[in-house]
Enzyme design. Sequence first.
Site, PDB file in Angstrom:
ATOM      1  N   GLY A  10       0.898  -1.266  -0.128  1.00 31.37           N
ATOM      2  CA  GLY A  10       0.057   0.042   0.118  1.00 31.37           C
ATOM      3  C   GLY A  10       0.821   1.023   0.080  1.00 31.37           C
ATOM      4  O   GLY A  10       0.769   2.071   0.678  1.00 31.37           O
ATOM      5  N   ALA A  11       1.767   1.149  -0.831  1.00 37.85           N
ATOM      6  CA  ALA A  11       2.912   2.593  -0.866  1.00 37.85           C
ATOM      7  C   ALA A  11       2.473   3.656  -1.676  1.00 37.85           C
ATOM      8  O   ALA A  11       3.270   4.424  -1.705  1.00 37.85           O
ATOM      9  CB  ALA A  11       4.177   1.916  -1.281  1.00 37.85           C
ATOM     10  N   SER A  12       1.276   3.281  -2.613  1.00 34.87           N
ATOM     11  CA  SER A  12       1.198   4.181  -3.710  1.00 34.87           C
ATOM     12  C   SER A  12       0.557   5.649  -3.050  1.00 34.87           C
ATOM     13  O   SER A  12       0.830   6.515  -3.875  1.00 34.87           O
ATOM     14  CB  SER A  12       0.324   3.836  -4.649  1.00 34.87           C
ATOM     15  OG  SER A  12      -0.888   3.440  -3.986  1.00 34.87           O
ATOM     16  N   TYR A 148     -14.940  -2.290   8.322  1.00 36.07           N
ATOM     17  CA  TYR A 148     -13.490  -2.188   8.641  1.00 36.07           C
ATOM     18  C   TYR A 148     -12.909  -2.337   9.854  1.00 36.07           C
ATOM     19  O   TYR A 148     -11.771  -2.871  10.233  1.00 36.07           O
ATOM     20  CB  TYR A 148     -13.298  -0.493   8.435  1.00 36.07           C
ATOM     21  CG  TYR A 148     -11.982   0.070   8.634  1.00 36.07           C
ATOM     22  CD1 TYR A 148     -11.077   0.021   7.623  1.00 36.07           C
ATOM     23  CD2 TYR A 148     -11.703   0.757   9.601  1.00 36.07           C
ATOM     24  CE1 TYR A 148      -9.772   0.568   7.907  1.00 36.07           C
ATOM     25  CE2 TYR A 148     -10.472   1.436   9.998  1.00 36.07           C
ATOM     26  CZ  TYR A 148      -9.523   1.042   9.104  1.00 36.07           C
ATOM     27  OH  TYR A 148      -8.257   1.590   9.175  1.00 36.07           O
ATOM     28  N   LYS A 152      -9.592  -4.581  11.730  1.00 39.69           N
ATOM     29  CA  LYS A 152      -8.307  -4.159  12.364  1.00 39.69           C
ATOM     30  C   LYS A 152      -8.006  -4.605  13.845  1.00 39.69           C
ATOM     31  O   LYS A 152      -7.033  -5.080  14.354  1.00 39.69           O
ATOM     32  CB  LYS A 152      -8.389  -2.273  12.841  1.00 39.69           C
ATOM     33  CG  LYS A 152      -8.365  -2.059  11.304  1.00 39.69           C
ATOM     34  CD  LYS A 152      -7.089  -1.895  10.504  1.00 39.69           C
ATOM     35  CE  LYS A 152      -7.126  -1.579   8.821  1.00 39.69           C
ATOM     36  NZ  LYS A 152      -5.679  -1.766   8.474  1.00 39.69           N
TER      37      LYS A 152
END
Length: 247
Positions: A10-12, A148, A152
């Site tokens: 999820g680096a973008s 969500y 987590k």
Amino acid sequence: MRQKTAIITGASEGIGAALTKLLIQHDWKVIGLSRNLKKLKFLQNSLLKNKDFLKIYACDVQDFIKLESIAKKNLPADLLFLNAGIYTPINATKNNIEHYKQHLLINYLGVINSYEAFLPKMISRKKGHIIIMSSISGWIGLPKAAAYGPTKAALRSFAQSIRYDLNSKGIKVQVCSPGFVETPATSKNDFYMPGLMKADDAAKIIFNQMKSNKFEFSFPLIFSMFMKVFSMLPDKLTSLLIKKFVC
Ligand SMILES: NC(=O)c1ccc[n+]([C@@H]2O[C@H](COP(=O)([O-])OP(=O)(O)OC[C@H]3O[C@@H](n4cnc5c(N)ncnc54)[C@H](OP(=O)(O)O)[C@@H]3O)[C@@H](O)[C@H]2O)c1
């Protein structure tokens, strides 16, 4: 010569992109993964003369075979930052089955896939550091977070459990549990987000906390302290406070 390497899923964009930039500024090399190659290339180009220190791969964290092939092509990383995730606010009175499934597949099983793919090389090297991106919404069920939040909470429990085996192999495990950070994910929220902070500031905190021996770190400080206290109060009081301050 750059000695340390991080793999960031999820680096973008958002927190992953901010941490990628910060690590590269601090002489790290980064291997950045996300689905969208265009966004990754944009990030790479924004690094100007440092762009060779970011290697990018278009990869969905649901694709274990691809993750394994990336792991095989690269040396073991010093840091594995398991960050890729999605967030869709939902109205729990509607049919949300696809959202529930998607969140589980990406946020939870996507982390497990990435962990399984990159762990073996860390184990053989007897050294490494894994940070799992959880969230304050893993401590306590928040409004609109029914798809969500449970992913987590599951990640936090996963990290709490794996650390016993991993620590004995020389691998440090940390959980990062942020409050609200300004990113494309939170831009969907139409409610007040207490303590909302910039992604670059969140990255600075992560960068500092990763050097600490804390198992879990959370920010912003005041909001996370309030939420910790809320999560320990009797439920009636907790839900009243959440309604007052977060809804
Ligand atoms: N922002 C907050 O307030 C906040 C608070 C607590 C925790 N977090 C957690 O922090 C992490 C980052 O959040 P963010 O706010 O920075 O989100 P974001 O801006 O939406 O970025 C999410 C990143 O994950 C990637 N991604 C999404 N699905 C993927 C998939 N299936 N495979 C590979 N990459 C995927 C996205 O890139 P592509 O679209 O290119 O795939 C993007 O790079 C998430 O795990 C989030 O739950 C965020």
